[in-house]
Design an enzyme around this catalytic site. Structure first.
Site, PDB file in Angstrom:
ATOM      1  N   PRO A 149     -11.401   9.233   7.497  1.00 27.99           N
ATOM      2  CA  PRO A 149     -11.180   8.265   6.424  1.00 27.99           C
ATOM      3  C   PRO A 149     -11.882   6.951   6.720  1.00 27.99           C
ATOM      4  O   PRO A 149     -12.304   6.694   7.857  1.00 27.99           O
ATOM      5  CB  PRO A 149      -9.651   8.108   6.399  1.00 27.99           C
ATOM      6  CG  PRO A 149      -9.197   8.552   7.752  1.00 27.99           C
ATOM      7  CD  PRO A 149     -10.164   9.582   8.208  1.00 27.99           C
ATOM      8  N   GLY A 205     -13.938   4.254  12.367  1.00 33.38           N
ATOM      9  CA  GLY A 205     -14.918   3.958  13.416  1.00 33.38           C
ATOM     10  C   GLY A 205     -16.119   4.876  13.447  1.00 33.38           C
ATOM     11  O   GLY A 205     -16.732   5.035  14.506  1.00 33.38           O
ATOM     12  N   THR A 235     -19.166   4.552  11.885  1.00 33.83           N
ATOM     13  CA  THR A 235     -20.389   3.774  12.098  1.00 33.83           C
ATOM     14  C   THR A 235     -20.381   3.096  13.459  1.00 33.83           C
ATOM     15  O   THR A 235     -21.419   2.994  14.121  1.00 33.83           O
ATOM     16  CB  THR A 235     -20.538   2.728  10.978  1.00 33.83           C
ATOM     17  OG1 THR A 235     -20.498   3.380   9.706  1.00 33.83           O
ATOM     18  CG2 THR A 235     -21.852   1.982  11.112  1.00 33.83           C
ATOM     19  N   HIS A 273      18.085  -6.005  -5.183  1.00 38.67           N
ATOM     20  CA  HIS A 273      17.094  -4.917  -5.215  1.00 38.67           C
ATOM     21  C   HIS A 273      16.648  -4.548  -3.797  1.00 38.67           C
ATOM     22  O   HIS A 273      16.662  -3.367  -3.416  1.00 38.67           O
ATOM     23  CB  HIS A 273      15.891  -5.359  -6.060  1.00 38.67           C
ATOM     24  CG  HIS A 273      14.859  -4.288  -6.246  1.00 38.67           C
ATOM     25  ND1 HIS A 273      14.797  -3.499  -7.364  1.00 38.67           N
ATOM     26  CD2 HIS A 273      13.840  -3.862  -5.437  1.00 38.67           C
ATOM     27  CE1 HIS A 273      13.809  -2.632  -7.253  1.00 38.67           C
ATOM     28  NE2 HIS A 273      13.203  -2.844  -6.090  1.00 38.67           N
ATOM     29  N   GLU A 274      16.252  -5.538  -3.002  1.00 32.20           N
ATOM     30  CA  GLU A 274      15.789  -5.248  -1.648  1.00 32.20           C
ATOM     31  C   GLU A 274      16.937  -4.802  -0.748  1.00 32.20           C
ATOM     32  O   GLU A 274      16.735  -3.953   0.133  1.00 32.20           O
ATOM     33  CB  GLU A 274      15.097  -6.486  -1.059  1.00 32.20           C
ATOM     34  CG  GLU A 274      13.882  -6.958  -1.842  1.00 32.20           C
ATOM     35  CD  GLU A 274      12.826  -5.872  -2.001  1.00 32.20           C
ATOM     36  OE1 GLU A 274      12.728  -4.985  -1.119  1.00 32.20           O
ATOM     37  OE2 GLU A 274      12.118  -5.892  -3.023  1.00 32.20           O
TER      38      GLU A 274
END
EC number: 3.4.24.-
Length: 638
Positions: A205, A209, A211, A427-428
């Site tokens: 993906p 690394g 390149t 909510h959290e």
């Protein structure tokens, strides 16, 4: 490149210098020639009358400069080239002691000035002619070099990146180290009958690394290294890509042994026969030439091709078969040990505070690629500089991780109304308590109602096991419950008519997971281990993923029923957990309103009070009818 350009333009620079000197000398002579001019007979008469004080002459020059006694003025005059001013004075009867005659030697540059004056127009014409001829020749060269390769060649004498700069990909480094040894010590492998690999395909993906590893190979190999992107082969003219491929491999053979690196090879290596572009598709011709050069009749064992792609599924089968790309190196997201090594590489040379623990940071970043970790370390350095610190602390690293993961900084300047803050807190809190109530859910690390990026608040989880390759059905069930926690908490506290749009992303995630469990992973007991639908990606006027139905309408109805059942069961389980732990829900929301962020010991104390779903279901009536309404915070009425 700069030296060649200087040599090409040196002739033009020389002409400009000569023209400047000629203009200077011309100006100098004109400055001298601004004096009044008189005839030689008038000057001789004035000298005989005693009015002339001094006469200045120059050898080889017909011009003289006369100075008068009374006015001290200077005038110019001329004599014939074969005459002498002294002889003319004697012939005119002027005593030699009456006039001071000075004769100076001619300057060394006098003859050159005359030559420059004559040749300057010729030199200028020649210069302009050569200049325009070179421009025309450059245009012709560009036209003739249209089919030449644009690969950049590195000698490898001064490596900037080596394998020591790459961490978290030890197996890939080992495979590529063998490739380098093939080129350096071919006899070592030939003695055992080993054949040098024709090509190495690096798959992974983005950000893992690929390149960077190729640059490390260039630094370690010590042989010529050609680097080019797959998109640089293809042009709008037919045959240009194939011509560039031939030129690239011709250069490589002349410099063998060497390495050719093709980045993003999927730009030209896609599967043939798509029907787009017809039989004269430029991309297909380029791919055909690559196939022939790698394993055709003209074989060459001293050139190794290394290619990188993040889309191996779209490559042509002829490209990835043995004999062309004999070895495939898979680069994945690093594990905990690999992330620690990556962090050490990227923090090298950076001042770190004593409280920095790279192992803790590595455990908090599951799924991060090497590029993500490098970005996080850089963001931490920027935060430390912004806060006027001399060293990077643990707080900056943790803030940088959340910034990279959630796509933005904290937006503390955003003003929330009391109702928005209360809604976000519940909510959290619902997310955190629902996750704490499921045995297979990831532990909650942090809960906050401070907006960050596009999120109005967030709950941060920390996986205990660094395993992201496989997910079990129980882990999927825990993810569904955790995702539904916010929506169910809003419904319990504020009522069904007051639920907000804040759970839109959670609902999309729940639907996607439930459908994938049924259609892709075979986790439905009713439908069995069968994959439904064939996914196909089309790249035409944009990216589009289509799914071809390989099942009937009756099965589609069963799939929808199973997805609905899985989501409904997760919803009821979430509602049971939050209803049974209503007191903890209220206390956590109250703490979030007061402190805005919960982590550390304060969060652990609240999470430890949560009763898990297994214990709730074992209690009488499965926990039904149990509702603890004691609260430290009164919710507003709908």
């Amino acid at each position: 490149m700069g030296d060649n350009r200087w040599l090409k333009n040196s002739f033009v620079y020389l002409i400009i210098l000569v023209a400047a000197l000629a203009l200077f000398f011309n100006y100098f002579n004109n400055a001298q020639g601004q004096a009044e001019e008189r005839g030689i007979y008038q000057v001789l008469a004035d000298a005989k009358a005693g009015r002339v004080e001094k006469i200045e002459a120059q050898s080889g020059n017909t011009e003289i400069l006369v100075t008068y006694r009374d006015t001290r003025t200077k005038v110019r005059s001329r004599i014939e080239s074969n005459d002498s001013i002294t002889m003319l004075l004697v012939q005119a009867g002027v005593p030699l002691d009456a006039v001071n005659v000075e004769v100076r030697a001619a300057p060394a540059w006098g003859g050159l000035l005359n030559v420059f004056t004559i040749l300057l127009p010729v030199l200028l014409m020649i210069g302009f002619f050569v200049f325009f001829m070179r421009q025309a020749q450059g245009s012709n060269n560009q036209a003739l070099s249209f089919g030449k390769s644009r690969a950049r060649m590195f000698s490898g004498d001064k490596p900037t990146v080596t394998f020591a700069d790459v961490a978290g990909q030890e197996e890939a480094k080992q495979d590529l180290t063998e490739v380098v040894e093939f080129l350096k010590f071919p006899d070592k492998f030939a003695a055992l009958g080993a054949r040098i690999p024709r090509g190495v395909l690096m798959v992974g993906p983005p950000g893992t690394g690929k390149t960077l590893l190729s640059r490390a190979v260039a630094g370690e190999a010590g042989v010529p290294f050609f680097s080019i992107s797959g998109s640089e082969f293809v042009e709008m003219f037919v045959g240009v890509g194939a011509s560039r491929v031939r030129d690239l491999f011709d250069q490589a053979k002349r410099n063998a042994p060497c390495i050719v690196f093709i980045d993003e090879i999927d730009a030209v290596g896609r599967q043939r026969g798509a029907g787009l572009g017809g039989s004269h598709d430029e991309r297909e011709q380029t791919l055909n030439q690559i196939l022939v050069e790698m394993d055709g009749f003209d074989t060459n064992t001293n050139v190794i091709v290394i290619a990188a792609t993040n889309r191996p599924d779209v490559l042509d089968p002829a490209l990835v078969r043995p004999g062309r790309f004999d070895r495939q190196v898979v680069l994945d997201a690093p594990d905990v040990k690999g992330r620690i090594e990556v962090l050490r590489v990227h923090t090298k040379g950076k001042p770190l505070a004593d409280d920095v623990q790279l192992d803790v940071i590595a455990r908090q970043t599951p799924g991060f690629s090497g590029a993500d970790l490098a970005n996080a370390v850089n963001e931490a350095a920027i935060l430390a500089a912004r806060r006027s610190k001399k060293k990077i602390g643990m707080a900056e690293l943790q803030d940088a991780i959340e910034r990279v993961a959630l796509g933005g900084p904290e937006r503390r300047s955003r003003v929330l109304t009391e109702r928005e803050k209360l809604l976000t807190a519940y909510h959290e809190s619902g997310h955190a308590i629902a996750a704490a109530g499921m045995p297979k859910a990831f532990p909650v690390q942090k809960v906050t109602i401070v907006p960050r990026g596009r999120a109005g608040g967030y709950t941060l989880y920390l996986p205990e096991e660094d395993s992201i390759r496989y997910t079990t059905a129980s882990q999927f069930a825990a993810q569904l419950v955790s995702a539904l926690g916010g929506r169910v908490a809003e419904e319990i506290v504020f009522g069904p008519d007051e639920v907000s749009t804040g759970a839109a992303g959670d609902i999309q995630q729940v639907t996607r997971i439930a459908r994938a469990m049924v259609t892709r992973y075979g986790m439905s007991a009713k439908l069995g281990p069968i994959a439904f639908g064939e996914r196909e990606e089309l790249i035409f006027l944009g990216r589009e993923i289509t799914e071809q139905r390989n099942y009937s309408d009756a099965v589609a109805r069963e799939i929808d029923n199973e997805v609905h059942r899985i989501v409904s069961e997760a919803y009821e389980r979430t509602r049971l957990i939050l209803t049974y732990n209503r007191e903890v829900l209220n206390d956590m929301a109250s703490a979030l309103i007061e402190y805005e962020t919960l982590d550390g010991e304060r969060l652990k104390e609240l999470i430890s009070r949560v009763v898990k779903i297994d214990e709730i279901e074992r209690r009488p009536n499965g926990g039904n009818g149990v509702l603890d309404t004691s609260s430290t915070l009164t919710a507003p009425q709908a």
